[in-house]
Design a protein around this motif. Sequence first.
Motif, PDB file in Angstrom:
ATOM      1  N   GLU A 227       0.819  -1.209   0.000  1.00 42.50           N
ATOM      2  CA  GLU A 227       0.000   0.000   0.000  1.00 42.50           C
ATOM      3  C   GLU A 227       0.857   1.264   0.000  1.00 42.50           C
ATOM      4  OE1 GLU A 227      -3.857   1.781   2.381  1.00 42.50           O
ATOM      5  OE2 GLU A 227      -2.397   0.617   3.508  1.00 42.50           O
ATOM      6  N   LYS A 228       1.932   1.264   0.783  1.00 41.04           N
ATOM      7  CA  LYS A 228       2.743   2.473   0.946  1.00 41.04           C
ATOM      8  C   LYS A 228       3.724   2.704  -0.190  1.00 41.04           C
ATOM      9  CE  LYS A 228       2.447   2.419   6.004  1.00 41.04           C
ATOM     10  NZ  LYS A 228       3.173   2.243   7.291  1.00 41.04           N
ATOM     11  N   THR A 229       4.121   1.642  -0.876  1.00 46.69           N
ATOM     12  CA  THR A 229       5.165   1.796  -1.889  1.00 46.69           C
ATOM     13  C   THR A 229       4.680   1.573  -3.313  1.00 46.69           C
ATOM     14  OG1 THR A 229       5.882  -0.525  -1.901  1.00 46.69           O
ATOM     15  CG2 THR A 229       6.824   0.908  -0.190  1.00 46.69           C
ATOM     16  N   GLY A 230       3.558   0.883  -3.486  1.00 44.23           N
ATOM     17  CA  GLY A 230       3.112   0.527  -4.826  1.00 44.23           C
ATOM     18  C   GLY A 230       3.910  -0.597  -5.452  1.00 44.23           C
ATOM     19  N   CYS A 231       4.719  -1.312  -4.660  1.00 46.81           N
ATOM     20  CA  CYS A 231       5.555  -2.375  -5.217  1.00 46.81           C
ATOM     21  C   CYS A 231       4.689  -3.506  -5.775  1.00 46.81           C
ATOM     22  CB  CYS A 231       6.545  -2.895  -4.180  1.00 46.81           C
ATOM     23  SG  CYS A 231       5.818  -3.729  -2.757  1.00 46.81           S
ATOM     24  N   ASP A 232       5.292  -4.294  -6.640  1.00 41.96           N
ATOM     25  CA  ASP A 232       4.558  -5.344  -7.357  1.00 41.96           C
ATOM     26  C   ASP A 232       4.555  -6.677  -6.631  1.00 41.96           C
ATOM     27  OD1 ASP A 232       3.991  -3.841  -9.907  1.00 41.96           O
ATOM     28  OD2 ASP A 232       6.174  -3.672  -9.845  1.00 41.96           O
ATOM     29  N   GLY A 233       5.280  -6.769  -5.540  1.00 36.42           N
ATOM     30  CA  GLY A 233       5.357  -8.004  -4.772  1.00 36.42           C
ATOM     31  C   GLY A 233       6.317  -7.813  -3.625  1.00 36.42           C
ATOM     32  N   VAL A 234       6.374  -8.818  -2.752  1.00 36.53           N
ATOM     33  CA  VAL A 234       7.212  -8.706  -1.562  1.00 36.53           C
ATOM     34  C   VAL A 234       8.183  -9.874  -1.496  1.00 36.53           C
ATOM     35  CG1 VAL A 234       5.457  -7.442  -0.282  1.00 36.53           C
ATOM     36  CG2 VAL A 234       5.553  -9.942  -0.086  1.00 36.53           C
ATOM     37  N   VAL A 235       9.345  -9.590  -0.899  1.00 33.70           N
ATOM     38  CA  VAL A 235      10.380 -10.593  -0.662  1.00 33.70           C
ATOM     39  C   VAL A 235      10.534 -10.729   0.845  1.00 33.70           C
ATOM     40  CG1 VAL A 235      12.781 -11.240  -1.070  1.00 33.70           C
ATOM     41  CG2 VAL A 235      11.534  -9.915  -2.809  1.00 33.70           C
ATOM     42  N   VAL A 236      10.371 -11.949   1.352  1.00 36.18           N
ATOM     43  CA  VAL A 236      10.354 -12.191   2.797  1.00 36.18           C
ATOM     44  C   VAL A 236      11.597 -12.964   3.188  1.00 36.18           C
ATOM     45  CG1 VAL A 236       9.079 -13.228   4.699  1.00 36.18           C
ATOM     46  CG2 VAL A 236       7.845 -12.251   2.749  1.00 36.18           C
ATOM     47  N   GLY A 237      12.354 -12.389   4.133  1.00 34.08           N
ATOM     48  CA  GLY A 237      13.564 -13.045   4.613  1.00 34.08           C
ATOM     49  C   GLY A 237      13.429 -13.458   6.062  1.00 34.08           C
ATOM     50  N   ARG A 238      14.035 -12.680   6.962  1.00 34.55           N
ATOM     51  CA  ARG A 238      14.134 -13.078   8.373  1.00 34.55           C
ATOM     52  C   ARG A 238      12.775 -13.289   9.039  1.00 34.55           C
ATOM     53  NH1 ARG A 238      16.745  -8.473  11.076  1.00 34.55           N
ATOM     54  NH2 ARG A 238      15.692  -7.304   9.420  1.00 34.55           N
ATOM     55  N   GLY A 239      11.724 -12.680   8.518  1.00 33.31           N
ATOM     56  CA  GLY A 239      10.413 -12.806   9.142  1.00 33.31           C
ATOM     57  C   GLY A 239       9.871 -14.219   9.179  1.00 33.31           C
ATOM     58  N   CYS A 240      10.383 -15.110   8.317  1.00 34.99           N
ATOM     59  CA  CYS A 240       9.864 -16.475   8.308  1.00 34.99           C
ATOM     60  C   CYS A 240      10.764 -17.452   9.043  1.00 34.99           C
ATOM     61  CB  CYS A 240       9.630 -16.953   6.871  1.00 34.99           C
ATOM     62  SG  CYS A 240      11.132 -17.161   5.898  1.00 34.99           S
ATOM     63  N   LEU A 241      11.808 -16.973   9.692  1.00 33.44           N
ATOM     64  CA  LEU A 241      12.685 -17.871  10.449  1.00 33.44           C
ATOM     65  C   LEU A 241      11.902 -18.503  11.595  1.00 33.44           C
ATOM     66  CD1 LEU A 241      15.938 -15.696  10.625  1.00 33.44           C
ATOM     67  CD2 LEU A 241      15.454 -17.605   9.083  1.00 33.44           C
ATOM     68  N   GLY A 242      11.843 -19.817  11.607  1.00 30.92           N
ATOM     69  CA  GLY A 242      11.044 -20.496  12.616  1.00 30.92           C
ATOM     70  C   GLY A 242       9.557 -20.301  12.426  1.00 30.92           C
ATOM     71  N   ARG A 243       9.140 -19.791  11.271  1.00 30.15           N
ATOM     72  CA  ARG A 243       7.727 -19.510  11.011  1.00 30.15           C
ATOM     73  C   ARG A 243       7.397 -19.765   9.548  1.00 30.15           C
ATOM     74  NH1 ARG A 243       6.668 -13.748  11.831  1.00 30.15           N
ATOM     75  NH2 ARG A 243       4.465 -14.261  11.947  1.00 30.15           N
ATOM     76  N   PRO A 244       7.604 -20.990   9.060  1.00 31.35           N
ATOM     77  CA  PRO A 244       7.254 -21.239   7.649  1.00 31.35           C
ATOM     78  C   PRO A 244       5.777 -21.019   7.375  1.00 31.35           C
ATOM     79  CG  PRO A 244       7.700 -23.299   8.806  1.00 31.35           C
ATOM     80  CD  PRO A 244       8.133 -22.188   9.719  1.00 31.35           C
ATOM     81  N   TRP A 245       4.955 -21.085   8.435  1.00 33.28           N
ATOM     82  CA  TRP A 245       3.512 -20.843   8.255  1.00 33.28           C
ATOM     83  C   TRP A 245       3.208 -19.389   7.913  1.00 33.28           C
ATOM     84  CZ3 TRP A 245       5.668 -22.794  12.780  1.00 33.28           C
ATOM     85  CH2 TRP A 245       5.902 -21.862  13.796  1.00 33.28           C
ATOM     86  N   LEU A 246       4.202 -18.504   7.983  1.00 29.48           N
ATOM     87  CA  LEU A 246       3.983 -17.125   7.535  1.00 29.48           C
ATOM     88  C   LEU A 246       3.516 -17.111   6.083  1.00 29.48           C
ATOM     89  CD1 LEU A 246       4.128 -14.053   7.926  1.00 29.48           C
ATOM     90  CD2 LEU A 246       6.587 -14.175   7.410  1.00 29.48           C
ATOM     91  N   PHE A 247       3.949 -18.089   5.281  1.00 27.01           N
ATOM     92  CA  PHE A 247       3.542 -18.112   3.878  1.00 27.01           C
ATOM     93  C   PHE A 247       2.067 -18.462   3.725  1.00 27.01           C
ATOM     94  CE2 PHE A 247       8.077 -18.114   3.628  1.00 27.01           C
ATOM     95  CZ  PHE A 247       8.320 -17.288   2.547  1.00 27.01           C
ATOM     96  N   ARG A 248       1.492 -19.206   4.661  1.00 25.07           N
ATOM     97  CA  ARG A 248       0.046 -19.428   4.667  1.00 25.07           C
ATOM     98  C   ARG A 248      -0.679 -18.117   4.943  1.00 25.07           C
ATOM     99  NH1 ARG A 248      -2.024 -23.228   9.365  1.00 25.07           N
ATOM    100  NH2 ARG A 248      -1.222 -21.440  10.536  1.00 25.07           N
ATOM    101  N   GLU A 249      -0.141 -17.340   5.890  1.00 30.07           N
ATOM    102  CA  GLU A 249      -0.757 -16.066   6.238  1.00 30.07           C
ATOM    103  C   GLU A 249      -0.633 -15.070   5.079  1.00 30.07           C
ATOM    104  OE1 GLU A 249       1.195 -15.033   9.893  1.00 30.07           O
ATOM    105  OE2 GLU A 249       0.624 -16.931  10.839  1.00 30.07           O
ATOM    106  N   LEU A 250       0.512 -15.068   4.412  1.00 32.25           N
ATOM    107  CA  LEU A 250       0.709 -14.181   3.261  1.00 32.25           C
ATOM    108  C   LEU A 250      -0.229 -14.566   2.118  1.00 32.25           C
ATOM    109  CD1 LEU A 250       4.587 -14.038   3.408  1.00 32.25           C
ATOM    110  CD2 LEU A 250       3.086 -12.058   3.637  1.00 32.25           C
ATOM    111  N   HIS A 251      -0.391 -15.865   1.893  1.00 32.69           N
ATOM    112  CA  HIS A 251      -1.292 -16.323   0.839  1.00 32.69           C
ATOM    113  C   HIS A 251      -2.717 -15.842   1.122  1.00 32.69           C
ATOM    114  CE1 HIS A 251      -3.937 -19.156  -1.309  1.00 32.69           C
ATOM    115  NE2 HIS A 251      -2.982 -19.167  -2.225  1.00 32.69           N
TER     116      HIS A 251
END
Length: 378
Positions: A227-251
């Motif tokens: 919303e703030k940048t208008g970017c076309d997608g996101v790249v997730v690094g450290r936020g998913c360490l020990g949290r692979p389920w973050l990709f379920r939340e992102l989906h």
Amino acid sequence: MATPPALRIGPFTVDPAVVLAPMAGITNVAFRTLCREYGSATSLYVCEMITTRALVERDPATMHMITFGPDESPRSLQLYGVDPLTMGKAVQMIVDEDLADHIDMNFGCPVPKVTRKGGGAALPYKRKLFADIVGTAVRTAAPAGIPVTVKFRIGIDDDHQTFIDAGRIAEAEGAMAVALHARTAAQRYSGAADWTAIARLKEAVQTIPVLGNGDIFSAQDALDMVEKTGCDGVVVGRGCLGRPWLFRELHAAFTGQPIPEGPNLGVVADVLRRHAALLVDHLGQDKGVRDLRKHMAWYLRGFPVGSELRQRFAMVRTLDEVAALTEELDHDAPYPPGAEGPRGRQGSPAKVVLPEGWLDDPEDAAVPAGAEMWHSGG
């Protein structure tokens, strides 16, 4: 709240527009498999960094690192290189031996052993050399239909910002997308990412997707970045360490569905055992379980697990031990608020170590002496 449409990167549709960032010692085939199981099979999950010299020399460890799962598509490999000639050889090898379907190029590494040789986040300052490396990769990969993308940082430091030039050069040389980690090399992983730089890059690069990276620790963070940048997608690094389920939340967030609650400790125990089994398949029991140790604190963060049990998890040696220890956890413990937020390495900002005279001439296309790295993974 608006979410970005699916990405097109060469022949591939990335939907939702979510990318697992390559992370040294983390994004091997085991962890990528976990993230894909939670997220979308058509998002992008990038192998940890591979150096061009190690690939060309067929370093055994490097060749094992480029293991992909049988259903992994596209097979996404990140290359680090400082010499257009070696880059061309590495990409030709990927083409000839069908080693990957997508190549991402690393110009964001802030590690001193890399920048002191002019590599990683230091290299885009040399605009002509940067263009030569990217252009060589794109031209070599093109006949096989392999798309090339480029990841970089804001610059060396606040006084030497390179991201706008880097984005425009990558676009001109035929890259299919660019990704900006919105920190300088001097920041390393400290402080806050400057999302305004992502918005500026999006304005400057008109014909290819611009992805944002930095400080995405929740699905809401990803929505906020878009919303703030208008970017076309996101790249997730450290936020998913020990949290692979973050990709379920992102989906869920990127497809307009309610964001699911985090798992209780019983589910986390199941994920730990699954991760352990995948690592053992990839590395063997001894190396695989030892590799899992670094993930333990991330998985257990915020949960009511005593210090003695945490220490035993950190010293685990076998799959049977992993299974036994997870049975000692309180499986009904709910997902804690303390599990959210920054994780992984942060460190402190520091002066970037560069080769002598590196800043004298940004148009100098000479390959920095001794910058090629023998070993992959950062």
